[in-house]
Design a protein around this motif. Structure first.
Motif, mmCIF file in Angstrom:
data_model
loop_
_atom_site.group_PDB
_atom_site.id
_atom_site.type_symbol
_atom_site.label_atom_id
_atom_site.label_comp_id
_atom_site.label_asym_id
_atom_site.label_seq_id
_atom_site.Cartn_x
_atom_site.Cartn_y
_atom_site.Cartn_z
ATOM 1 N N ARG A 208 0.833 -1.201 0.000
ATOM 2 C CA ARG A 208 0.000 0.000 0.000
ATOM 3 C C ARG A 208 0.875 1.261 0.000
ATOM 4 N NH1 ARG A 208 -4.658 0.513 4.316
ATOM 5 N NH2 ARG A 208 -5.837 -0.531 2.699
ATOM 6 N N GLU A 209 1.933 1.253 0.753
ATOM 7 C CA GLU A 209 2.822 2.409 0.824
ATOM 8 C C GLU A 209 3.520 2.642 -0.522
ATOM 9 O OE1 GLU A 209 5.232 0.988 3.889
ATOM 10 O OE2 GLU A 209 3.835 1.511 5.487
ATOM 11 N N ALA A 210 3.871 1.584 -1.233
ATOM 12 C CA ALA A 210 4.521 1.728 -2.540
ATOM 13 C C ALA A 210 3.558 2.309 -3.561
ATOM 14 C CB ALA A 210 5.050 0.372 -3.019
ATOM 15 N N VAL A 211 2.298 1.886 -3.509
ATOM 16 C CA VAL A 211 1.290 2.409 -4.445
ATOM 17 C C VAL A 211 1.038 3.885 -4.164
ATOM 18 C CG1 VAL A 211 -1.137 2.239 -5.121
ATOM 19 C CG2 VAL A 211 0.214 0.168 -4.835
ATOM 20 N N VAL A 212 0.932 4.259 -2.905
ATOM 21 C CA VAL A 212 0.711 5.657 -2.522
ATOM 22 C C VAL A 212 1.903 6.511 -2.942
ATOM 23 C CG1 VAL A 212 0.443 7.232 -0.556
ATOM 24 C CG2 VAL A 212 -0.894 5.124 -0.651
ATOM 25 N N ALA A 213 3.098 6.037 -2.711
ATOM 26 C CA ALA A 213 4.295 6.799 -3.074
ATOM 27 C C ALA A 213 4.393 6.974 -4.589
ATOM 28 C CB ALA A 213 5.540 6.102 -2.542
ATOM 29 N N THR A 214 4.101 5.907 -5.338
ATOM 30 C CA THR A 214 4.153 5.994 -6.797
ATOM 31 C C THR A 214 3.111 6.959 -7.334
ATOM 32 O OG1 THR A 214 4.904 3.698 -6.876
ATOM 33 C CG2 THR A 214 4.051 4.634 -8.920
ATOM 34 N N SER A 215 1.898 6.909 -6.785
ATOM 35 C CA SER A 215 0.853 7.814 -7.262
ATOM 36 C C SER A 215 1.170 9.256 -6.885
ATOM 37 C CB SER A 215 -0.516 7.389 -6.719
ATOM 38 O OG SER A 215 -0.530 7.447 -5.307
ATOM 39 N N LEU A 216 1.752 9.507 -5.715
ATOM 40 C CA LEU A 216 2.134 10.876 -5.341
ATOM 41 C C LEU A 216 3.241 11.408 -6.246
ATOM 42 C CD1 LEU A 216 2.035 10.806 -1.433
ATOM 43 C CD2 LEU A 216 0.542 12.077 -2.979
#
Length: 126
Positions: A3-11
């Motif tokens: 979840r943290e990787a997806v959030v970081a990539t989208s940001l």
């Protein structure tokens, strides 16, 4: 972790898009050529010259190739005896210097030949 990787990539992706937007705004404000380009692209200016496909376009400044000859015509016009020469003729020809060398294309076949003019005035086709 996922979840943290997806959030970081989208940001990061959204930040990149925002930076591109602000960079375009900066170029629009500072560079007059860029501003004019965008205005013309958006307005759909129809004053752009259009050439009809049915009318042939002839460039008067382009050189015209008038000397297109086939290989047989060149052999008739120029001396081709050097191609099948004797030893004496080849030695005599070797002492001559090349004055002019002109390339002719064989009527669009992609093949061509050279017309060579020697110092004694004789010509040959290669």
């Amino acid at each position: 972790m996922r979840r943290e990787a997806v959030v970081a990539t989208s940001l990061i992706f959204m930040g990149f898009i925002v930076c591109v937007f602000f960079f375009n705004m900066f170029l629009y404000a500072v560079v007059p050529g860029y501003r004019n380009f965008l205005r013309e692209a958006i307005s759909g200016d129809s004053s752009v010259p259009v050439i009809a496909a049915s009318e042939p376009v002839v460039d008067k400044k382009a050189p015209v190739e008038e000397n297109k000859m086939t290989l047989e015509e060149l052999k008739k016009k120029y001396d081709v005896s050097c191609m099948e020469c004797t030893e004496e003729a080849c030695e005599e020809r070797a002492e001559l210097t090349i004055v002019d060398k002109t390339y002719y294309e064989d009527c669009g076949t992609g093949n061509g030949y050279w017309v060579i003019t020697y110092s004694d005035g004789s010509t040959a086709v290669e």
